[in-house]
Design an enzyme around this catalytic site. Structure first.
Site, PDB file in Angstrom:
ATOM      1  N   HIS A  53     -20.477   2.929 -23.871  1.00 43.28           N
ATOM      2  CA  HIS A  53     -19.335   2.472 -24.662  1.00 43.28           C
ATOM      3  C   HIS A  53     -18.944   3.518 -25.698  1.00 43.28           C
ATOM      4  O   HIS A  53     -19.781   4.244 -26.216  1.00 43.28           O
ATOM      5  CB  HIS A  53     -19.674   1.150 -25.358  1.00 43.28           C
ATOM      6  CG  HIS A  53     -19.905   0.028 -24.398  1.00 43.28           C
ATOM      7  ND1 HIS A  53     -20.657  -1.082 -24.709  1.00 43.28           N
ATOM      8  CD2 HIS A  53     -19.497  -0.147 -23.114  1.00 43.28           C
ATOM      9  CE1 HIS A  53     -20.686  -1.905 -23.679  1.00 43.28           C
ATOM     10  NE2 HIS A  53     -19.989  -1.353 -22.694  1.00 43.28           N
ATOM     11  N   HIS A  78     -13.613   1.613 -25.295  1.00 37.50           N
ATOM     12  CA  HIS A  78     -14.378   1.111 -24.153  1.00 37.50           C
ATOM     13  C   HIS A  78     -15.539   0.275 -24.682  1.00 37.50           C
ATOM     14  O   HIS A  78     -16.488   0.806 -25.243  1.00 37.50           O
ATOM     15  CB  HIS A  78     -14.905   2.285 -23.316  1.00 37.50           C
ATOM     16  CG  HIS A  78     -15.811   1.871 -22.191  1.00 37.50           C
ATOM     17  ND1 HIS A  78     -16.789   2.695 -21.674  1.00 37.50           N
ATOM     18  CD2 HIS A  78     -15.904   0.713 -21.483  1.00 37.50           C
ATOM     19  CE1 HIS A  78     -17.424   2.079 -20.706  1.00 37.50           C
ATOM     20  NE2 HIS A  78     -16.901   0.872 -20.571  1.00 37.50           N
ATOM     21  N   HIS A  87     -12.929  -4.550 -16.609  1.00 35.44           N
ATOM     22  CA  HIS A  87     -13.402  -4.058 -15.313  1.00 35.44           C
ATOM     23  C   HIS A  87     -14.753  -4.646 -14.901  1.00 35.44           C
ATOM     24  O   HIS A  87     -15.351  -4.199 -13.931  1.00 35.44           O
ATOM     25  CB  HIS A  87     -13.432  -2.517 -15.272  1.00 35.44           C
ATOM     26  CG  HIS A  87     -14.232  -1.872 -16.357  1.00 35.44           C
ATOM     27  ND1 HIS A  87     -13.722  -0.880 -17.176  1.00 35.44           N
ATOM     28  CD2 HIS A  87     -15.509  -2.037 -16.748  1.00 35.44           C
ATOM     29  CE1 HIS A  87     -14.638  -0.486 -18.028  1.00 35.44           C
ATOM     30  NE2 HIS A  87     -15.741  -1.166 -17.786  1.00 35.44           N
ATOM     31  N   HIS A 121     -13.636   2.913 -12.452  1.00 36.91           N
ATOM     32  CA  HIS A 121     -13.474   2.612 -13.881  1.00 36.91           C
ATOM     33  C   HIS A 121     -13.858   3.783 -14.766  1.00 36.91           C
ATOM     34  O   HIS A 121     -13.767   3.698 -15.998  1.00 36.91           O
ATOM     35  CB  HIS A 121     -14.282   1.375 -14.269  1.00 36.91           C
ATOM     36  CG  HIS A 121     -15.758   1.595 -14.449  1.00 36.91           C
ATOM     37  ND1 HIS A 121     -16.534   2.242 -13.513  1.00 36.91           N
ATOM     38  CD2 HIS A 121     -16.593   1.260 -15.467  1.00 36.91           C
ATOM     39  CE1 HIS A 121     -17.789   2.274 -13.953  1.00 36.91           C
ATOM     40  NE2 HIS A 121     -17.849   1.697 -15.134  1.00 36.91           N
ATOM     41  N   GLY A 122     -14.270   4.897 -14.159  1.00 36.13           N
ATOM     42  CA  GLY A 122     -14.652   6.079 -14.925  1.00 36.13           C
ATOM     43  C   GLY A 122     -15.237   7.133 -14.003  1.00 36.13           C
ATOM     44  O   GLY A 122     -15.073   7.061 -12.778  1.00 36.13           O
TER      45      GLY A 122
END
Length: 377
Positions: A137, A168, A239, A294-295
């Site tokens: 995060h 995030h 997500h 998502h990343g």
């Protein structure tokens, strides 16, 4: 267009180019999940990596039953993008770093009115609202580095001369508590959607989604307040969630574990703290279960990172990136675990989605200042 969509077996697909690094264990978990009762289709994204029994970076479509363990313990984890009024022209990093302060501690009483206005049910986790937490995060000030679709950027009313703020985070301890209660009572067994247990989980799950969205909003407002800046939310996308869906005419439930929805408009796909992020316009498709990466996705186990990197980088060196950005974090272990080297290249991940015909790239975002965790939270 779909050469990056690989059909591995009946009901199992992977979105990845030939050069995208995918760990064998993650593929094994993907195949194992496809065999669960009621599961009809699973799709691994290019950021696919192993999780605790189930892969991260994947979408799963089931009928009649849901699997809370597939959603995981951070229900509602997601990305919120805010437009700020902070100039992006030669930003003063010393000044920004000094102003940003510490947002790891609970919000004080001056936030009570705003928290009440959010209308969240009492959960016992109110103290964690407005805090980022650990793991991957972060909150990051970013510059618009390259624009590929001016019209799409203008439609979002983004200002190329002002910094963006990407947050995030998720539902913090609330999602963990919900999953723990479920596992204590039901293990990893599926829940019938129309059962009492299924209805109870979905109610708690939806409350956690609201909590996570409120948490990201409070994080952004808290940081902007410290920076004496103004801003507004451009998008906020979860997500980690399960939601009703219709796939090829079949009604069921779509679980996303580290998979960004592609059917809710533009999204941001972030890289590591030392890499770019991409703002993209999704192209919804059944083949991807209406989902995207998502990343960047982990490449190394957390437990391996310090041993691989401590001889190469000091703790202070990790606070500067090759892109010229800075990282605010005083958690030594986390700094090594979240080092850019531990992640895949975001260009490889987003490139696979683009080549599969699943996204159009709107803009590339460059990190300026990344806030991880300043102290104990």
């Amino acid at each position: 267009m779909d050469t990056c969509i690989r059909h591995l077996s009946n009901g199992v697909s992977l979105i990845a180019s030939d050069t995208t690094w995918i760990e064998d264990k993650a593929l094994q978990q993907l195949h194992t999940t496809a065999q669960l009762p009621g599961m009809r289709q699973v799709v691994g994204m290019p950021d696919l990596h192993p999780g605790r029994g189930y892969p991260v970076g994947a979408a799963f479509f089931s009928t009649q039953v849901i699997y809370p363990a597939l959603v995981g313990n951070d229900i509602g984890c997601g990305m919120a993008l805010w437009q700020t009024d902070i100039s992006s022209i030669r930003p003063n990093l010393d000044k920004l770093e000094k102003k940003i302060g510490n947002i790891d501690l609970p919000l004080d009483e001056q936030w009570d009115e705003e928290r009440e206005q959010l209308g969240l049910p009492v959960t016992g986790h109110e103290h964690s609202l407005g805090t980022i937490g650990g793991g991957n995060h972060f909150a990051e000030l970013q510059q618009l580095d390259q624009v590929y679709d001016t019209e799409a950027l203008q439609a979002l009313e983004l200002n190329p001369k002002a910094l963006l703020l990407l947050v995030h985070s998720g539902s913090r301890g609330l999602g963990e508590a919900i999953l723990r209660r479920h596992v204590d009572q039901h293990g990893h067994q599926p829940l019938e959607v129309d059962s009492v247990a299924g209805a109870q989980y979905l109610q708690q799950h939806n409350e956690a989604l609201r909590f996570a969205e409120a948490n990201r909003r409070l994080i952004a407002e808290r940081l902007l307040g410290n920076l004496r800046a103004k801003g507004h939310a451009v998008l906020d996308i979860n997500h980690n969630l399960v939601s009703p869906a219709n796939v090829d005419g079949i009604s069921g439930w779509l679980h996303r574990k580290g998979a960004t929805p592609s059917d809710v408009g533009p999204v941001v796909i972030p890289g590591s703290r030392g890499d770019y992020s991409y703002l993209v316009q999704p192209i919804p498709a059944t083949a991807s279960l209406y989902s995207l990466a998502h990343g960047a996705g982990r490449k190394w186990l957390r437990s391996d990172c310090k041993g691989r990197l401590d001889a190469r980088f000091s703790f202070e060196q990790l606070k500067r990136t090759q892109l010229g950005s800075r990282v605010i974090c005083e958690d030594r272990g986390l700094m090594y675990e979240e080092a850019p080297e531990a992640y895949k290249s975001i260009d490889s991940v987003v490139g696979s989605l683009r080549d599969a015909g699943l996204v159009k790239i709107i803009a590339r975002l460059k990190p300026v200042l990344t806030y991880k965790r300043r102290g104990c939270c």
